[in-house]
Design a protein around this motif. Sequence first.
Motif, PDB file in Angstrom:
ATOM      1  N   LYS C  13      -1.056   1.033  -5.116  1.00  0.00           N
ATOM      2  CA  LYS C  13      -1.661   0.625  -3.855  1.00  0.00           C
ATOM      3  C   LYS C  13      -1.695   1.837  -2.940  1.00  0.00           C
ATOM      4  O   LYS C  13      -0.756   2.137  -2.250  1.00  0.00           O
ATOM      5  CB  LYS C  13      -0.842  -0.486  -3.221  1.00  0.00           C
ATOM      6  CG  LYS C  13      -1.711  -1.605  -2.758  1.00  0.00           C
ATOM      7  CD  LYS C  13      -0.999  -2.842  -2.401  1.00  0.00           C
ATOM      8  CE  LYS C  13       0.046  -2.722  -1.343  1.00  0.00           C
ATOM      9  NZ  LYS C  13       0.418  -4.031  -0.814  1.00  0.00           N
TER      10      LYS C  13
ATOM     11  N   THR E 224      -5.366  -7.864   2.628  1.00  0.00           N
ATOM     12  CA  THR E 224      -4.103  -7.227   2.996  1.00  0.00           C
ATOM     13  C   THR E 224      -3.458  -7.976   4.159  1.00  0.00           C
ATOM     14  O   THR E 224      -4.141  -8.365   5.100  1.00  0.00           O
ATOM     15  CB  THR E 224      -4.348  -5.764   3.385  1.00  0.00           C
ATOM     16  OG1 THR E 224      -5.171  -5.186   2.396  1.00  0.00           O
ATOM     17  CG2 THR E 224      -3.053  -4.998   3.467  1.00  0.00           C
ATOM     18  N   ASP E 279      -1.545  -8.036  -2.862  1.00  0.00           N
ATOM     19  CA  ASP E 279      -0.504  -7.780  -3.861  1.00  0.00           C
ATOM     20  C   ASP E 279      -0.622  -8.749  -5.020  1.00  0.00           C
ATOM     21  O   ASP E 279      -0.503  -8.359  -6.180  1.00  0.00           O
ATOM     22  CB  ASP E 279       0.885  -7.913  -3.226  1.00  0.00           C
ATOM     23  CG  ASP E 279       1.390  -6.582  -2.714  1.00  0.00           C
ATOM     24  OD1 ASP E 279       0.945  -5.563  -3.240  1.00  0.00           O
ATOM     25  OD2 ASP E 279       2.223  -6.577  -1.796  1.00  0.00           O
TER      26      ASP E 279
END
Lengths: 183, 172, 169, 355, 414, 168
Positions: C13, E224, E279
């Motif tokens: 990320k 996010t 994630d």
Amino acid sequence: MSENTDIKLVEAPDGISGAGFFATSFEKVIGLARKHSLWPLPFATSCCGIEYMATMGSNYDISRFGSERPSFSPRQADILMVMGTIAKKMGPVVKQVYEQMAEPRWVIAVGACASSGGIFDTYSVLQGIDRVVPVDVYVPGCPPRPEQILDGLMRVQELAENESLRRRNSPEYQALLASYNIK
Amino acid sequence: MTENLFYFLSSLTLLCALMVVISKNPVHSVLFLIITFFTISGHYILLNAQFLAAVNIIVYAGAIMVLFLFVIMFLNLGKGSDKGIKTSMLSKITGTVAGGLLFVVMIAALKDAEVAGYNPESYNSQIGMVENLGKVLFTEYLLPFELASVLFLVAMVGAVMLGKKETGEQHF
Amino acid sequence: MEPLSNRSKKVQKREMTFAEKAYLPAIAQGLGITLKHFFKKKATVQYPEQTRERSEIWRGLHVLKRDENGAERCTACGLCAVACPAEAITMTAGERKAGEENLYREEKYAVTYEVNMLRCIFCGLCEEACPKAAIFLQDDKVAPARFERDEFIYGKDRLVEPLKTTETK
Amino acid sequence: MESVDLLYKAIYIIAIFGITLLIATYSTYFERKIAAFIQDRVGPNRAGPLGLLQPLADAGKLFFKEDFIPSKSSKALFILGPGIAMLVATMSSAVVPFGDNLIIGGHEINLIAIDVNIGVLYVFGVVSLGVYGLMVGGWASNNKFSLLGAIRAASQNISYELAMGLSLIAILMLSGTLSLREIAEQQQGFNWNIWYQPLGFLIFLVCAFAETNRTPFDLPESEAELIGGYHTEYGSMKLGMYLFAEYINIFVASAVMATLYFGAYNFPFMLELEAWLVNATEDAVTANNIVTLIGVAVMFAKIFLFIFFFMWVRWTLPRFRYDQLMKLGWQILIPLAILNILLTGGGILLKDYLF
Amino acid sequence: MATENKKVELTDLEQFRLDNGLALTEEPQLTTLNLGPTHPATHGIFQNILQMDGEKIVDAVPTIGYIHRAFEKIAERRPFYQITPLTDRMNYCSSPINNMGYHMTVEKLLGITVPKRAQYIRVIMMELARISDHLICNSILGVDSGAFTGFLYVMQEREHIYDIYEEVCGARLTTNMGRIGGMERDLSPKALHLIDEFLKRFPKVWAEFEKMLTRNRIFIDRTTDVGAISAERALSYGFTGPNLRAAGVDYDVRVMNPYSSYEDFEFEIPVGSKGDTYDRFLVRNEEVWQSLKIIEQAYKNLPEGSYHADAPHYYLPPKQEVYRNMEALIYHFKIVMGEIDAPVGEVYHSVEGGNGELGFYLISDGGRTPYRLHFRRPCFIYYQAYTEMIKGGQLADAILTLSSLNVIAGELDA
Amino acid sequence: MELTNENVLGKIISKFGEENIWDAFNPDGIMTITTNRESIHELIKYLRDDEELQISFLTTMCGIHFPGQGDKEMCMMYQLHSLRHNYRIRIKVFMPASDPVMPTMTDLYATANWMEREAFDFYGFIFTGHPNLTRILNIEEMEYHPMLKQYPLEDQTREDKINTYFGR
């Protein structure tokens, strides 16, 4: 319970009653239009919903039949495709959705659960949605293959093509709805 | 033809303006107000002032009234819109008095007013066009024009200050 | 929390680069992919005209098999009905009479044999349970959609394999 | 104006109206086909040959579907909503120049419905009204999803109109006119505005997506969140009108973009071609007409390319979230547009200074 | 209009108001929005009654049970082998994992050891199922954020996985795959061929899908910090599987309590850091790659041998034997009738399902049916955290959070 | 410390005493102990908070019904897991059907909320202190707790089935 298109009532000859030749061919045109523009409301609750996704997918492509625009708003939908188990808790919701749909409307019960409760003969599952709404086409299978779902869709297309524009006002239809306590 | 159009537009304008005040439902009021703006723009077009007409629609109908409608839609959410507003007797009386006074003042002002005529020979039909408008604004009326822009700036700053919520609240 | 095993791997990320922040490269990339597919060969199988290949063990519509002499294999032992988790199979057994040997293979046979296709979940347990290889889920047929609920009770008239085609498929 | 001219004008206006509707109708078909092709499918192909009758089938079905008005809604406004949307959408193609002059029987016909000298403002004004259709309809439905959709539509359109207007100002500075026809004429040959205004075009393009409520800005009707947004409660032809209006808007937006930035009906070597044709046919009128017709074809080709682009993007990108949309509009596009104005102004000054 | 999207820090007064069902402040009127049970984004049916302040969600009350089908009750009335079709219908996106998990539970009860080959076949099937599960979840996340096309690209791959299933068990979705004691048939040459093809083709498709979304700023911004949950809260809520790993805890049943020879394979456990939607998306993406790796290893090292355990009391004899051999016929009847004399006892077995630890708690009293079979359904356990995860976010966030949690109604309601 | 069944049991018994922890056995590798409803809350809290044990993950809990077993008719099973040590433990609490009342675990584990509601829905367990003990899966109007053994599974309104065919 559902309309059988094989049985035709004897109709007055053309030209005698109000609906003449023009009207009937007009009905045919509208029937054709409806046939090719059946927008489904995918009422997908469980496994069959995944097979419906496959039906929408590239390999089967429901859009060939003009039905790829899923209308999640009941106002805009033509067919209610009930896919998956309908529990007793959900039954009123199905009915409500059906009531919100605008005429002409059709219902397909896709898969064993929606049609008859299937394997789930239990206290909590509605044993077939035809207990709450009139069903036009049943599709067996658990879940049915996409081919079978398309078959069901084509069955509805048959119904839509051959349906008279006035059927939805006929007393038989009103009686059918009344027997389900709809409107 | 133009004259008939003028009368038609004028009556429509007045009617709609009246409906703005009369309508019980605020959304209807706003919509009538929008029609009023349209008819006024129609007047501008009759006067060959296309620029003004377009700007009137863009600014008032296109932007400001959308915001009005926006706010009113929010307001109407909870309560029924057509319940009507209860007004006390006192406010009714004061309203009547104030309205009457305004009416008197207007009559008084208009009594001696003279309709400005125009001279067909020297009349410039292009006076409402963009170029002319621009020229006039940036030469003859430069100072008021710039002052107006300062005014707008102040208004903008004020709006930003008002619109800024206290910390901790969700902004969107 | 410290890792529980030594196999964990953080997913990648990274911060967005300026180019990525400007939206355009990713959008162009996405557009490129979709355009590539625009000209690709289509995956669609046009169903009613063409059919997609099915595996040979696909669990489709039931059939009641006959043996090589054309006699029905089913002996109405009821194992399939017991094995059916959906309770879709019902049958009544009867004794074979003299002279019916060419019709029924064993002394007992199913007088009625019904499968409720709406209940059936095509799990294949009946086929597996049958000790006589009588009930069989075909790979080339599926239960068709129909208008009426009653039409889904498949009796022997629709289940038993037609006489002419005795060889399997 | 002579009556013949008036007649031609009338025919032209009707033709433009018809073409607009036709293109909008078939946009639905092409949207479905393009979506299908992008997704490795074949798309509608059973209604008529290649599925070409699909839009007619949809229209036929929608016309004969039960007309439904929710019981608690405001009836008049409920009907007014799609009406406004449709009306406003069809109005805006009037000032777009689809071609240069045609000369028929000595009459010169401008291929533009009404040549007002404030064409840009006209388009702008009409487009800004389009939002009323959505707002009124969404509000009148008396459904919270619809209301949310309407509110999103309103705030989105207002916000992006600003950036759109600002990006236009740069074009206006360059061309010095508000008339779309003059802007088109100035981009003779290959002298298109896009070469001078790439940034402005980008901003305009993004705003056009936002104004037409297309992905990635289709928040007012985002299916996953709001079911159908403002048209959740609409069925039958009223829904059809909303959908129609959306496609007309796309068409108009494409036409305006083609006109403002891509030279409208102009194509490279246009003058050379005309000169050659005049030589070849020795008939200036025929030559002019041929070039004009090619120009019309070029214009429509550009429009179709833009429409394709709209659909291509629709089936590729995810959509923004509401606050991100606002952020993009107010904090990125508007400053960029202002920067663009400054740059353009600087450029113009520099040019005057140097030459 | 300022456009920050921060999680709200509530003052005490505000918290008090929130707790007591009052409007947050006097000014903003809360709207009640009914999300579901038939909302397009719920993919399955559950209801959320949202309290909205404009676009912001202040509170949510979930209602579930709209497809409660009483699995646990049915399981008490059906012989052991008839429960396999039930498990299909729990997490229908990855039915083979459910099937195998259940079989392993019963095998544990009966004390059967399954030969290596069967275990490897199971691993292949389970990992295929995991891939199909994750690719639905991630592509649906794309659909809900408006990018429909990627979904159809990977759906085609799902069709190929279906083809493999079909070759192994004869069904596409509700597989009823495997039997207590092994598989019902060996991998056919065609199945092996299909798996081989899949291993070659799939990486390209998946890389393309990743390309479409992973680094697209619109998508990154959308996901996010959306629906984030900390590791502590996630553990308290009983999260397992990808959703827990996204929060940074590398708990994976395949590694902690290996079953079906998972200890033989090299693979990593992808973990995230924040536990937000992005994630979860990345973790699932990475898990697909790991699953591919496992399938590759299992396919390359597929051992020879039998595909089922040698347990004539529990595993149906081959059909040919039944016709000829009396003993086999008796076993056949006994097994089909369900009289397999299961031992008295209780077992818990868990597998790493598509969504997390899928546990089976089986009590047998020696009868023909389980005395009690309790399913530890990961979706049921996740979903109660949903309210906490979406509070303070926007409506659009709630939708994405829901699809990234991969809550499957069939498993949720059982 | 390596957690084994013996030392965990020893620790628990030394903390809670023999009279509260009994019937420890190991049916499938997971130690199963029985306790009473007075100590269950304390026990689970202890297992969670103890530095050495760290059994701080509630895997699942479910009700079980043993009709005809006197005051051991209703059983509640808790299964806990120590992720740190990869150690599982199962705890059972028995109580009579007339009085299925237990303390709630919602203050220890957030996940217990719905599990307890499910147990209430299925078996009628009452969890004292639960914030919202209502039915979760079944309709509110349901009058019985369907998972109790005495209630039938089948939908009673079904007409197209003849029971005699199935031998059930």
